[in-house]
Write a protein that holds these residues in place. Structure first.
Motif, PDB file in Angstrom:
ATOM      1  N   LEU A  46       0.834  -1.200   0.000  1.00 14.72           N
ATOM      2  CA  LEU A  46       0.000   0.000   0.000  1.00 14.72           C
ATOM      3  C   LEU A  46       0.871   1.254   0.000  1.00 14.72           C
ATOM      4  CD1 LEU A  46      -2.681  -1.059   2.645  1.00 14.72           C
ATOM      5  CD2 LEU A  46      -2.979  -0.916   0.163  1.00 14.72           C
ATOM      6  N   PRO A  47       0.361   2.374  -0.511  1.00 13.74           N
ATOM      7  CA  PRO A  47       1.134   3.619  -0.496  1.00 13.74           C
ATOM      8  C   PRO A  47       1.499   4.025   0.929  1.00 13.74           C
ATOM      9  CG  PRO A  47      -0.769   3.828  -1.945  1.00 13.74           C
ATOM     10  CD  PRO A  47      -0.929   2.530  -1.200  1.00 13.74           C
ATOM     11  N   GLU A  48       2.659   4.598   1.085  1.00 18.17           N
ATOM     12  CA  GLU A  48       3.114   5.024   2.405  1.00 18.17           C
ATOM     13  C   GLU A  48       2.108   5.966   3.056  1.00 18.17           C
ATOM     14  OE1 GLU A  48       7.098   6.914   4.565  1.00 18.17           O
ATOM     15  OE2 GLU A  48       6.924   6.865   2.373  1.00 18.17           O
ATOM     16  N   LEU A  49       1.788   5.697   4.314  1.00 15.11           N
ATOM     17  CA  LEU A  49       0.865   6.435   5.170  1.00 15.11           C
ATOM     18  C   LEU A  49      -0.607   6.149   4.901  1.00 15.11           C
ATOM     19  CD1 LEU A  49       2.565   9.967   5.404  1.00 15.11           C
ATOM     20  CD2 LEU A  49       2.770   8.021   6.966  1.00 15.11           C
ATOM     21  N   ALA A  50      -0.932   5.413   3.835  1.00 11.77           N
ATOM     22  CA  ALA A  50      -2.348   5.138   3.541  1.00 11.77           C
ATOM     23  C   ALA A  50      -3.003   4.357   4.672  1.00 11.77           C
ATOM     24  CB  ALA A  50      -2.471   4.372   2.230  1.00 11.77           C
ATOM     25  N   LEU A  51      -2.423   3.226   5.037  1.00 11.27           N
ATOM     26  CA  LEU A  51      -2.985   2.426   6.117  1.00 11.27           C
ATOM     27  C   LEU A  51      -2.675   3.051   7.477  1.00 11.27           C
ATOM     28  CD1 LEU A  51      -4.529  -0.135   6.892  1.00 11.27           C
ATOM     29  CD2 LEU A  51      -2.333  -1.359   6.927  1.00 11.27           C
ATOM     30  N   GLN A  52      -1.503   3.632   7.598  1.00 10.82           N
ATOM     31  CA  GLN A  52      -1.129   4.246   8.881  1.00 10.82           C
ATOM     32  C   GLN A  52      -2.117   5.333   9.280  1.00 10.82           C
ATOM     33  OE1 GLN A  52       3.242   5.020   9.548  1.00 10.82           O
ATOM     34  NE2 GLN A  52       3.373   4.359   7.392  1.00 10.82           N
ATOM     35  N   SER A  53      -2.499   6.174   8.335  1.00  9.50           N
ATOM     36  CA  SER A  53      -3.431   7.258   8.659  1.00  9.50           C
ATOM     37  C   SER A  53      -4.813   6.711   8.988  1.00  9.50           C
ATOM     38  CB  SER A  53      -3.516   8.257   7.502  1.00  9.50           C
ATOM     39  OG  SER A  53      -3.959   7.618   6.310  1.00  9.50           O
ATOM     40  N   THR A  54      -5.209   5.635   8.316  1.00 11.97           N
ATOM     41  CA  THR A  54      -6.501   5.009   8.609  1.00 11.97           C
ATOM     42  C   THR A  54      -6.522   4.467  10.034  1.00 11.97           C
ATOM     43  OG1 THR A  54      -6.968   4.430   6.306  1.00 11.97           O
ATOM     44  CG2 THR A  54      -8.014   3.079   8.004  1.00 11.97           C
ATOM     45  N   VAL A  55      -5.483   3.731  10.410  1.00 13.87           N
ATOM     46  CA  VAL A  55      -5.417   3.157  11.753  1.00 13.87           C
ATOM     47  C   VAL A  55      -5.287   4.252  12.813  1.00 13.87           C
ATOM     48  CG1 VAL A  55      -4.087   1.655  13.291  1.00 13.87           C
ATOM     49  CG2 VAL A  55      -4.511   0.965  10.911  1.00 13.87           C
ATOM     50  N   GLU A  56      -4.527   5.282  12.508  1.00 16.47           N
ATOM     51  CA  GLU A  56      -4.371   6.385  13.463  1.00 16.47           C
ATOM     52  C   GLU A  56      -5.717   7.041  13.755  1.00 16.47           C
ATOM     53  OE1 GLU A  56      -1.966  10.655  13.944  1.00 16.47           O
ATOM     54  OE2 GLU A  56      -1.699   9.425  12.149  1.00 16.47           O
ATOM     55  N   LEU A  57      -6.492   7.301  12.701  1.00 21.66           N
ATOM     56  CA  LEU A  57      -7.800   7.922  12.890  1.00 21.66           C
ATOM     57  C   LEU A  57      -8.733   6.984  13.658  1.00 21.66           C
ATOM     58  CD1 LEU A  57      -9.915  10.129  12.327  1.00 21.66           C
ATOM     59  CD2 LEU A  57     -10.395   8.976  10.147  1.00 21.66           C
ATOM     60  N   TYR A  58      -8.735   5.715  13.284  1.00 24.03           N
ATOM     61  CA  TYR A  58      -9.601   4.743  13.955  1.00 24.03           C
ATOM     62  C   TYR A  58      -9.248   4.649  15.437  1.00 24.03           C
ATOM     63  CZ  TYR A  58     -11.775   0.272  15.165  1.00 24.03           C
ATOM     64  OH  TYR A  58     -12.500  -0.713  15.772  1.00 24.03           O
ATOM     65  N   ASN A  59      -7.962   4.500  15.745  1.00 22.88           N
ATOM     66  CA  ASN A  59      -7.522   4.348  17.141  1.00 22.88           C
ATOM     67  C   ASN A  59      -7.786   5.601  17.967  1.00 22.88           C
ATOM     68  OD1 ASN A  59      -6.732   1.734  16.800  1.00 22.88           O
ATOM     69  ND2 ASN A  59      -4.531   2.138  16.795  1.00 22.88           N
ATOM     70  N   LYS A  60      -7.683   6.755  17.358  1.00 19.95           N
ATOM     71  CA  LYS A  60      -7.901   8.014  18.073  1.00 19.95           C
ATOM     72  C   LYS A  60      -9.292   8.033  18.710  1.00 19.95           C
ATOM     73  CE  LYS A  60      -8.513  12.983  17.174  1.00 19.95           C
ATOM     74  NZ  LYS A  60      -7.807  13.472  18.375  1.00 19.95           N
ATOM     75  N   HIS A  61     -10.300   7.585  17.972  1.00 21.93           N
ATOM     76  CA  HIS A  61     -11.668   7.585  18.491  1.00 21.93           C
ATOM     77  C   HIS A  61     -12.006   6.288  19.233  1.00 21.93           C
ATOM     78  CE1 HIS A  61     -12.648  11.316  16.438  1.00 21.93           C
ATOM     79  NE2 HIS A  61     -12.115  10.828  15.324  1.00 21.93           N
ATOM     80  N   ALA A  62     -11.355   5.190  18.838  1.00 21.45           N
ATOM     81  CA  ALA A  62     -11.652   3.900  19.457  1.00 21.45           C
ATOM     82  C   ALA A  62     -11.268   3.876  20.931  1.00 21.45           C
ATOM     83  CB  ALA A  62     -10.941   2.783  18.713  1.00 21.45           C
ATOM     84  N   VAL A  63     -10.321   4.698  21.325  1.00 17.65           N
ATOM     85  CA  VAL A  63      -9.957   4.798  22.750  1.00 17.65           C
ATOM     86  C   VAL A  63     -11.183   5.111  23.584  1.00 17.65           C
ATOM     87  CG1 VAL A  63      -8.664   6.178  24.416  1.00 17.65           C
ATOM     88  CG2 VAL A  63      -7.572   5.465  22.305  1.00 17.65           C
ATOM     89  N   ASP A  64     -12.099   5.889  23.025  1.00 14.85           N
ATOM     90  CA  ASP A  64     -13.341   6.246  23.714  1.00 14.85           C
ATOM     91  C   ASP A  64     -14.512   5.382  23.277  1.00 14.85           C
ATOM     92  OD1 ASP A  64     -12.048   8.412  25.054  1.00 14.85           O
ATOM     93  OD2 ASP A  64     -12.220   9.599  23.211  1.00 14.85           O
ATOM     94  N   GLY A  65     -14.219   4.308  22.529  1.00 15.55           N
ATOM     95  CA  GLY A  65     -15.284   3.427  22.065  1.00 15.55           C
ATOM     96  C   GLY A  65     -16.171   4.044  21.007  1.00 15.55           C
ATOM     97  N   LYS A  66     -15.622   4.984  20.252  1.00 18.44           N
ATOM     98  CA  LYS A  66     -16.427   5.689  19.254  1.00 18.44           C
ATOM     99  C   LYS A  66     -15.909   5.437  17.839  1.00 18.44           C
ATOM    100  CE  LYS A  66     -17.645   9.433  22.456  1.00 18.44           C
ATOM    101  NZ  LYS A  66     -17.540  10.895  22.752  1.00 18.44           N
ATOM    102  N   ASP A  67     -16.816   5.516  16.886  1.00 16.48           N
ATOM    103  CA  ASP A  67     -16.468   5.387  15.470  1.00 16.48           C
ATOM    104  C   ASP A  67     -17.299   6.400  14.686  1.00 16.48           C
ATOM    105  OD1 ASP A  67     -15.644   4.619  12.942  1.00 16.48           O
ATOM    106  OD2 ASP A  67     -16.976   2.874  12.852  1.00 16.48           O
ATOM    107  N   PRO A  68     -16.927   7.681  14.743  1.00 18.55           N
ATOM    108  CA  PRO A  68     -17.724   8.717  14.075  1.00 18.55           C
ATOM    109  C   PRO A  68     -17.727   8.593  12.562  1.00 18.55           C
ATOM    110  CG  PRO A  68     -15.647   9.636  14.864  1.00 18.55           C
ATOM    111  CD  PRO A  68     -15.748   8.254  15.425  1.00 18.55           C
ATOM    112  N   LEU A  69     -16.754   7.878  12.008  1.00 21.14           N
ATOM    113  CA  LEU A  69     -16.678   7.753  10.555  1.00 21.14           C
ATOM    114  C   LEU A  69     -17.756   6.823  10.004  1.00 21.14           C
ATOM    115  CD1 LEU A  69     -14.943   8.671   8.116  1.00 21.14           C
ATOM    116  CD2 LEU A  69     -13.672   6.531   8.384  1.00 21.14           C
TER     117      LEU A  69
END
Length: 487
Positions: free
Chosen positions: A375-398
């Motif tokens: 995968l292109p550099e940062l493509a998956l990393q940015s996805t996981v970063e965004l997911y984890n940022k909200h998942a800490v609070d049990g949320k998935d606003p996306l």
């Protein structure tokens, strides 16, 4: 390649009648057996023509979900509130676009009575709920969520209620002898007790008409052509067109090259012989798509497309995942999951253990995994970063994954290559009214011709929920039998 069988109707004056019945039913699956039962109870002599060597059709091989709700006794016994209006809200939202509003309203309002009819005809349901992610209950539980009712976006449209009613059966074998067998078996026994006659290894070829009225069928058995008269009516119940390549190419091209999630007898013959009379069609491009993934794993991880981006709430109905993957993501999908979550998923029970394969890639970090996957550099990393940022609070606003499944991904990590993990079957077919009369392109019913099941356009117009095929096939199969007997 063109079909060698002539499809144009045969004038009755040219028929040499070999058999006669009041109601002739083509197909001994769920729609056919229910039509036969009701026609026989109405006093008709019923003959079923089945192209294989026994009853069952696709229904007997299916998981057995019958989509019922509105407050069935099983729902109530297990503490779930539902109403016809609530069921209708979900079905209109999930089964479109262009779903038949009248048919859905009719189906929802008749759902409780239909459940009671099935039970009265010997179909067993165990009062136990299976609430874990899965394609179907792994044991003999009788109720389960089967359409994403409790997942985004539908859990904001209608109050979630499980409507996947599964006949009780032990020692199920998914894909070969599932709960659908225990749906068909008691119904076939009921039909036999009512005096319904069945002829096997018989393939319908075309319809026989007297003027504009259908009065019989031409069929072939062991190479011999038979003209079979129907004094009251013909019921078509031969299944979808999932195994007719030319029809797939012409009507449902998104399934070209995909395995058919049906049986090979689903060759569209009922649609083609009725078309030869000018029958109208509906939603011929509509298809359901199975996705060969383990729901316990998917709910605990994230699904990304070929660009490393999430596109679906992973805790939803797997059939919805399949549609979104094939139709909108070019059939590209990868499952990303943490080691602990993966190991936890393997401790759960499942009806589909064959979906639990070793991961394609494993890595200590998402950056390494991303590189290994190409995968292109940062493509998956940015996805996981965004997911984890909200998942800490049990949320998935996306995408709205539920809190119980929304947890940060923690390494080491695994990824599963799920590109091409789809199969499908068609949902469109003959346009019918609420009495299962086949409609001409003019909008008028074709006299003497009725249809039900996957050869028709039922309650699904694009979306799907497990159980809607067996549900509306049995429901409108009954209507077809009643209407044909009265005809």
């Amino acid at each position: 390649m063109a079909d060698a069988t002539p499809l144009r109707p045969l004038p009755a004056a040219e028929a040499t009648w070999d058999r006669t019945a009041d109601v002739v039913v083509a197909g001994y699956g769920i729609a056919g057996v229910c039509a036969a039962i009701e026609a026989a109870r109405a006093g008709s002599r019923v003959l079923i023509l089945e192209r294989t060597s026994g009853w069952g059709g696709a229904a007997a091989l299916a998981g057995g979900f019958i989509y019922l709700g509105g407050g069935t006794p099983l729902q109530k016994a297990l503490g779930f509130e539902d109403s016809p209006e609530n069921m209708e809200k979900f079905m209109l939202a999930a089964l479109g676009p262009g779903a038949d509003e009248d048919k859905i309203a009719d189906y929802c309002r008749g759902s409780v009575e239909h459940y009671e009819w099935l039970v009265a005809n010997g179909v067993p349901f165990k009062a136990e709920f299976w609430g874990e992610p899965g394609w179907e209950p792994p044991h003999d539980e009788g109720l389960m969520y089967s359409g994403g009712e409790n997942a985004a976006p539908f859990n904001t449209v209608a109050e979630p209620a499980p409507r996947g009613h599964v006949p009780q059966m032990s020692n199920k074998r998914t894909g070969s002898k599932g709960g659908g067998y225990m749906l068909m078996k008691p119904l076939a026994e009921t039909a036999e007790k009512l005096g319904v006659t069945a002829e096997y290894d018989v393939r319908i070829q075309r319809l026989i008409v007297d003027g504009d009225r259908v009065v019989g069928v031409v069929a072939k058995q062991y190479g011999k052509e038979l003209d079979i008269r129907a004094e009251h009516g013909v019921v078509l119940a031969t299944g979808s067109f999932a195994y007719h390549d030319r029809m797939i190419e012409g009507f449902a091209p998104r399934l070209i090259g995909r395995p058919g999630a049906a049986i090979e007898e689903h060759d569209g013959i009922a649609i083609r012989v009725a078309q030869a009379l000018g029958a109208d069609l509906a939603h011929m491009d509509a298809t359901e798509v199975a996705f060969f993934g383990d729901p316990q794993m998917m709910a605990r991880g994230i699904l990304v497309n070929g660009r490393g981006q999430r596109y679906v709430p992973e805790d939803t109905y797997p059939g919805r995942i399949g549609q979104l993957t094939l139709f909108h993501q070019e059939n590209q999908a990868y499952l990303i999951i943490g080691e602990a979550a993966y190991e936890q998923s393997l401790t759960t029970e499942t009806s589909t253990p064959f979906f639990r394969q070793p991961p394609t890639w494993a890595a200590e970090t998402i950056a390494e995994l991303e590189s290994d996957m190409g995968l292109p550099e940062l493509a998956l990393q940015s996805t996981v970063e965004l997911y984890n940022k909200h998942a800490v609070d049990g949320k998935d606003p996306l995408l709205g994954k539920k809190q119980e499944w929304t947890k940060p991904l923690e390494g080491p990590f695994a990824a599963f290559d799920m590109r091409g993990f789809t199969a499908g079957f068609t949902l469109g077919g003959l346009r019918t009214d609420l009495d299962s009369r086949v409609l001409h392109v003019s909008g008028e019913p074709i006299p003497g011709l009725f249809a039900a099941g996957r050869c028709t356009s039922g309650v699904c117009a694009g979306g799907y929920a497990s159980g809607t095929s067996l549900g509306d096939g049995s429901f409108y199969g009954r209507r077809a039998g009643i209407a044909a007997a009265k005809n």
